[in-house]
Design a protein around this motif. Structure first.
Motif, PDB file in Angstrom:
ATOM      1  N   VAL A 195       0.848  -1.205   0.000  1.00 12.74           N
ATOM      2  CA  VAL A 195       0.000   0.000   0.000  1.00 12.74           C
ATOM      3  C   VAL A 195       0.881   1.251   0.000  1.00 12.74           C
ATOM      4  O   VAL A 195       0.649   2.192  -0.762  1.00 12.74           O
ATOM      5  CB  VAL A 195      -0.951   0.021   1.217  1.00 12.74           C
ATOM      6  CG1 VAL A 195      -1.741   1.327   1.280  1.00 12.74           C
ATOM      7  CG2 VAL A 195      -1.908  -1.165   1.168  1.00 12.74           C
ATOM      8  N   CYS A 229       0.917   5.641  -1.075  1.00  6.75           N
ATOM      9  CA  CYS A 229       1.428   6.760  -0.282  1.00  6.75           C
ATOM     10  C   CYS A 229       2.749   7.323  -0.801  1.00  6.75           C
ATOM     11  O   CYS A 229       3.038   8.506  -0.620  1.00  6.75           O
ATOM     12  CB  CYS A 229       1.614   6.345   1.178  1.00  6.75           C
ATOM     13  SG  CYS A 229       0.388   5.168   1.785  1.00  6.75           S
ATOM     14  N   CYS A 235       3.552  10.699  -2.546  1.00  2.78           N
ATOM     15  CA  CYS A 235       3.582  11.976  -1.819  1.00  2.78           C
ATOM     16  C   CYS A 235       4.469  11.943  -0.572  1.00  2.78           C
ATOM     17  O   CYS A 235       5.070  12.944  -0.222  1.00  2.78           O
ATOM     18  CB  CYS A 235       2.174  12.385  -1.389  1.00  2.78           C
ATOM     19  SG  CYS A 235       1.038  12.655  -2.757  1.00  2.78           S
ATOM     20  N   LYS A 281       0.453  22.557   1.425  1.00  7.92           N
ATOM     21  CA  LYS A 281       0.820  21.770   2.615  1.00  7.92           C
ATOM     22  C   LYS A 281       1.711  20.611   2.178  1.00  7.92           C
ATOM     23  O   LYS A 281       1.255  19.720   1.461  1.00  7.92           O
ATOM     24  CB  LYS A 281      -0.429  21.200   3.290  1.00  7.92           C
ATOM     25  CG  LYS A 281      -1.310  22.244   3.930  1.00  7.92           C
ATOM     26  CD  LYS A 281      -0.902  22.476   5.368  1.00  7.92           C
ATOM     27  CE  LYS A 281      -1.988  23.273   6.095  1.00  7.92           C
ATOM     28  NZ  LYS A 281      -1.654  23.488   7.484  1.00  7.92           N
ATOM     29  N   PRO A 290       3.962  15.265   5.119  1.00  3.38           N
ATOM     30  CA  PRO A 290       5.046  14.997   6.070  1.00  3.38           C
ATOM     31  C   PRO A 290       5.678  13.626   5.840  1.00  3.38           C
ATOM     32  O   PRO A 290       5.063  12.730   5.279  1.00  3.38           O
ATOM     33  CB  PRO A 290       4.338  15.048   7.428  1.00  3.38           C
ATOM     34  CG  PRO A 290       2.919  14.712   7.132  1.00  3.38           C
ATOM     35  CD  PRO A 290       2.630  15.229   5.765  1.00  3.38           C
ATOM     36  N   LEU A 319       6.779   9.973   6.705  1.00  6.05           N
ATOM     37  CA  LEU A 319       5.987   9.007   7.475  1.00  6.05           C
ATOM     38  C   LEU A 319       6.826   8.034   8.306  1.00  6.05           C
ATOM     39  O   LEU A 319       6.277   7.201   9.020  1.00  6.05           O
ATOM     40  CB  LEU A 319       5.069   8.199   6.547  1.00  6.05           C
ATOM     41  CG  LEU A 319       3.918   8.951   5.858  1.00  6.05           C
ATOM     42  CD1 LEU A 319       3.063   7.984   5.040  1.00  6.05           C
ATOM     43  CD2 LEU A 319       3.045   9.696   6.855  1.00  6.05           C
ATOM     44  N   MET A 379       5.942   8.674  11.924  1.00  4.14           N
ATOM     45  CA  MET A 379       4.625   9.283  12.140  1.00  4.14           C
ATOM     46  C   MET A 379       3.844   8.592  13.257  1.00  4.14           C
ATOM     47  O   MET A 379       3.218   9.241  14.092  1.00  4.14           O
ATOM     48  CB  MET A 379       3.835   9.238  10.822  1.00  4.14           C
ATOM     49  CG  MET A 379       2.463   9.858  10.880  1.00  4.14           C
ATOM     50  SD  MET A 379       2.475  11.599  11.362  1.00  4.14           S
ATOM     51  CE  MET A 379       3.095  12.392   9.882  1.00  4.14           C
ATOM     52  N   ARG A 418       2.645  11.048  16.673  1.00  2.00           N
ATOM     53  CA  ARG A 418       1.313  11.590  16.934  1.00  2.00           C
ATOM     54  C   ARG A 418       0.658  10.953  18.153  1.00  2.00           C
ATOM     55  O   ARG A 418       0.752   9.739  18.356  1.00  2.00           O
ATOM     56  CB  ARG A 418       0.411  11.366  15.724  1.00  2.00           C
ATOM     57  CG  ARG A 418       0.760  12.202  14.515  1.00  2.00           C
ATOM     58  CD  ARG A 418       0.428  13.673  14.696  1.00  2.00           C
ATOM     59  NE  ARG A 418       0.851  14.442  13.528  1.00  2.00           N
ATOM     60  CZ  ARG A 418       2.064  14.973  13.375  1.00  2.00           C
ATOM     61  NH1 ARG A 418       2.970  14.834  14.311  1.00  2.00           N
ATOM     62  NH2 ARG A 418       2.377  15.641  12.282  1.00  2.00           N
ATOM     63  N   VAL A 468      -7.025   8.686  10.594  1.00  2.00           N
ATOM     64  CA  VAL A 468      -6.895   9.660   9.501  1.00  2.00           C
ATOM     65  C   VAL A 468      -7.330   8.994   8.196  1.00  2.00           C
ATOM     66  O   VAL A 468      -8.127   9.534   7.424  1.00  2.00           O
ATOM     67  CB  VAL A 468      -5.435  10.166   9.370  1.00  2.00           C
ATOM     68  CG1 VAL A 468      -5.244  10.925   8.059  1.00  2.00           C
ATOM     69  CG2 VAL A 468      -5.063  11.062  10.548  1.00  2.00           C
ATOM     70  N   VAL A 499      -1.284  -0.651   6.141  1.00  2.00           N
ATOM     71  CA  VAL A 499      -0.232   0.353   5.959  1.00  2.00           C
ATOM     72  C   VAL A 499       0.161   0.924   7.326  1.00  2.00           C
ATOM     73  O   VAL A 499       1.322   1.259   7.567  1.00  2.00           O
ATOM     74  CB  VAL A 499      -0.646   1.458   4.952  1.00  2.00           C
ATOM     75  CG1 VAL A 499      -1.602   2.470   5.556  1.00  2.00           C
ATOM     76  CG2 VAL A 499       0.588   2.156   4.391  1.00  2.00           C
TER      77      VAL A 499
HETATM   78  C1  HEC Z   1      -1.549  13.099  -3.221  1.00  2.00           C
HETATM   79  C2  HEC Z   1      -0.586  13.143  -2.178  1.00  2.00           C
HETATM   80  C3  HEC Z   1      -0.789  12.223  -0.970  1.00  2.00           C
HETATM   81  C4  HEC Z   1      -0.976  10.863  -0.931  1.00  2.00           C
HETATM   82  C5  HEC Z   1      -1.079   9.906  -2.100  1.00  2.00           C
HETATM   83  C6  HEC Z   1      -1.046  10.492   0.444  1.00  2.00           C
HETATM   84  N1  HEC Z   1      -0.908  11.605   1.238  1.00  2.00           N
HETATM   85 FE1  HEC Z   1      -0.923  11.638   3.263  1.00  2.00          FE
HETATM   86  N2  HEC Z   1      -0.813  13.661   3.242  1.00  2.00           N
HETATM   87  C7  HEC Z   1      -0.714  14.446   2.108  1.00  2.00           C
HETATM   88  C8  HEC Z   1      -0.798  15.831   2.506  1.00  2.00           C
HETATM   89  C9  HEC Z   1      -0.721  17.022   1.558  1.00  2.00           C
HETATM   90  C10 HEC Z   1      -0.976  15.848   3.896  1.00  2.00           C
HETATM   91  C11 HEC Z   1      -1.321  17.004   4.793  1.00  2.00           C
HETATM   92  C12 HEC Z   1      -0.268  17.833   5.328  1.00  2.00           C
HETATM   93  C13 HEC Z   1      -0.848  18.834   6.297  1.00  2.00           C
HETATM   94  O1  HEC Z   1      -2.068  18.869   6.547  1.00  2.00           O
HETATM   95  O2  HEC Z   1      -0.051  19.580   6.803  1.00  2.00           O
HETATM   96  C14 HEC Z   1      -0.974  14.461   4.339  1.00  2.00           C
HETATM   97  C15 HEC Z   1      -1.123  14.065   5.655  1.00  2.00           C
HETATM   98  C16 HEC Z   1      -1.044  12.749   6.086  1.00  2.00           C
HETATM   99  C17 HEC Z   1      -1.089  12.332   7.462  1.00  2.00           C
HETATM  100  C18 HEC Z   1      -1.312  13.223   8.662  1.00  2.00           C
HETATM  101  C19 HEC Z   1      -0.046  13.753   9.165  1.00  2.00           C
HETATM  102  C20 HEC Z   1      -0.179  14.640  10.355  1.00  2.00           C
HETATM  103  O3  HEC Z   1       0.493  15.659  10.320  1.00  2.00           O
HETATM  104  O4  HEC Z   1      -0.885  14.331  11.324  1.00  2.00           O
HETATM  105  C21 HEC Z   1      -0.939  10.976   7.483  1.00  2.00           C
HETATM  106  C22 HEC Z   1      -0.920  10.065   8.693  1.00  2.00           C
HETATM  107  C23 HEC Z   1      -0.819  10.554   6.109  1.00  2.00           C
HETATM  108  N3  HEC Z   1      -0.884  11.650   5.305  1.00  2.00           N
HETATM  109  C24 HEC Z   1      -0.664   9.244   5.717  1.00  2.00           C
HETATM  110  C25 HEC Z   1      -0.770   8.825   4.404  1.00  2.00           C
HETATM  111  C26 HEC Z   1      -0.792   7.435   4.013  1.00  2.00           C
HETATM  112  C27 HEC Z   1      -0.615   6.252   4.967  1.00  2.00           C
HETATM  113  C28 HEC Z   1      -0.960   7.401   2.678  1.00  2.00           C
HETATM  114  C29 HEC Z   1      -1.107   6.189   1.796  1.00  2.00           C
HETATM  115  C30 HEC Z   1      -2.218   5.334   2.088  1.00  2.00           C
HETATM  116  C31 HEC Z   1      -1.039   8.800   2.226  1.00  2.00           C
HETATM  117  N4  HEC Z   1      -0.924   9.622   3.311  1.00  2.00           N
HETATM  118  C32 HEC Z   1      -1.191   9.189   0.902  1.00  2.00           C
HETATM  119  C33 HEC Z   1      -0.570  13.998   0.809  1.00  2.00           C
HETATM  120  C34 HEC Z   1      -0.753  12.679   0.407  1.00  2.00           C
END
Ligand code: HEC
Length: 265
Positions: free
Chosen positions: A63, A68, A71, A150, A153, A155, A158, A162, A172, A219
Motif C-alpha cells: 500500500v 502513499c 507523496c 501543505k 510529512p 511518514l 509518524m 502523533r 486519519v 499500511v
Molecule cells: C496526493 C498526495 C498524498 C498521498 C497519495 C497520500 N498523502 Fe498523506 N498527506 C498528504 C498531505 C498534503 C498531507 C497534509 C499535510 C498537512 O495537513 O499539513 C498528508 C497528511 C497525512 C497524514 C497526517 C499527518 C499529520 O500531520 O498528522 C498521514 C498520517 C498521512 N498523510 C498518511 C498517508 C498514508 C498512509 C498514505 C497512503 C495510504 C497517504 N498519506 C497518501 C498527501 C498525500
C-alpha cells in the motif's frame, strides 16, 4: 486568634474546592461538539508480548509503495531494513539483508539519484538495498506547491510522533465520508490530505480483499514498524529481565529466611 486561623484555612479550602468543582463542571459541559471519538483498533503489536503481523506489514508495504509513496517519503528507512530481523521481508537464510533477493528486487523497483563518478553528472539509477528511500520532491517548497500549500510529512516515525499512535494514522485514513470529505477529526487538527484510499485500490498478492479499512490497517502496521523497528527485540529483552528479577527475588527470599532462621522475632 487560633480560631480565626483555622477558619481561614477552612475558608480557603472551601474556595479551592468550589473553584475546582466549577472547573470540572465547565469542562464537562464544553467541548462536546468538536470531540471526535478515535476508533481503537486491536493491533497485533499491542501489549507487552505483542509482535508485528508480518503478512500485514508486507501488504502495508505494498500500500505504501503503490499509494502513499507518490507523496510521502520514508527518509529514515533504507531498503535493507525491510530484510532486517523483525522487518517485513526478513528471511532467516540471509543474515545480511543486502543479500536477500526479495529485498534486492523491492529496491530495484525504485529509482534514486546518484552522481556519475566519471562525469560528475547527476544520474538516475535503480536502488540497491543499501540506499535510503528516496525523496519524493526536490525540496520542501516543491512539496508544498504540489499539494495546495501543505507539504506531505515524512511518514518514517509518524506513528510514534502523533498522540494516539497507530490508532491516529488508522483514523486519519478511514475518516473520510462518502463524498471524500474528512469527518471532523480530532479537536482542531484538520489534515489537508485528499482521501488517498478507495475500495480495491491495490490488488493484494496474498488475495486479501482490499477494503479501505484493510488497507488502512495494513499500511499502519507497516508504518508502526518503520517508527519502532526494535520493538520486538526490546519486548523480549524486557520479558527476560522480568523473569530474571523474579528468580532473583525468590532466591533472595530464601536467603533471607536462612540468614534469620535462628533469630527470635
Ligand atoms: C496526493 C498526495 C498524498 C498521498 C497519495 C497520500 N498523502 Fe498523506 N498527506 C498528504 C498531505 C498534503 C498531507 C497534509 C499535510 C498537512 O495537513 O499539513 C498528508 C497528511 C497525512 C497524514 C497526517 C499527518 C499529520 O500531520 O498528522 C498521514 C498520517 C498521512 N498523510 C498518511 C498517508 C498514508 C498512509 C498514505 C497512503 C495510504 C497517504 N498519506 C497518501 C498527501 C498525500
Amino acid at each position: 486568634m487560633k480560631m480565626t486561623f483555622k477558619k481561614t484555612v477552612i475558608g480557603a479550602a472551601a474556595i479551592l474546592a468550589a473553584a475546582f468543582g466549577g472547573i470540572s463542571i465547565a469542562s464537562a459541559a464544553g467541548g462536546g461538539d468538536s470531540h471526535y471519538e478515535m476508533k481503537h483498533v486491536h493491533w497485533h503489536f499491542d501489549g507487552p508480548r505483542g509482535t508485528y503481523d508480518r503478512a500485514a506489514m508486507q501488504r502495508g508495504y505494498q500500500v505504501y509503495r503503490e499509494v502513499c509513496s507518490s507523496c510521502h517519503q520514508l527518509e529514515h528507512v533504507a531498503f535493507r531494513h525491510l530484510g532486517d530481523k523483525g522487518g517485513p521481508f526478513y528471511n532467516e537464510h540471509y543474515k545480511n539483508p543486502n543479500d536477500n533477493p526479495l529485498v534486492k528486487a523491492l529496491a530495484a523497483d525504485w529509482t534514486v539519484e546518484d552522481i556519475d563518478i566519471d562525469t560528475g553528472d547527476v544520474i538516475d539509477r535503480k536502488a540497491i538495498p543499501a540506499d535510503m528511500f528516496p525523496p519524493v520532491y526536490a525540496n520542501a517548497s516543491a512539496a508544498a506547491a504540489s499539494n495546495n500549500g501543505k507539504a506531505p510529512p515524512d511518514l518514517s516515525v509518524m506513528v510514534s510522533a502523533r498522540t494516539g499512535g497507530a490508532d491516529y494514522v488508522y483514523n486519519v485514513l478511514t475518516s473520510y465520508d462518502k463524498n471524500d470529505n474528512m469527518m471532523n477529526m480530532m479537536m482542531n487538527s484538520q489534515v489537508a490530505m485528499a482521501n488517498p484510499l478507495s475500495e480495491g485500490l491495490v490488488e493484494y498478492e496474498d488475495g486479501t480483499e482490499a477494503t479501505v479499512e484493510q488497507m488502512a490497517k495494513d499500511v499502519t502496521e507497516f508504518l508502526a514498524w518503520t517508527s519502532d523497528p526494535k520493538m520486538e527485540a526490546r519486548k523480549s529483552l524486557g520479558l527476560a529481565t522480568m523473569l530474571y528479577l523474579l528468580v532473583l527475588s525468590i532466591l533472595m527470599w530464601f536467603a533471607y529466611k536462612s540468614v534469620w532462621r535462628n533469630v527470635k522475632h
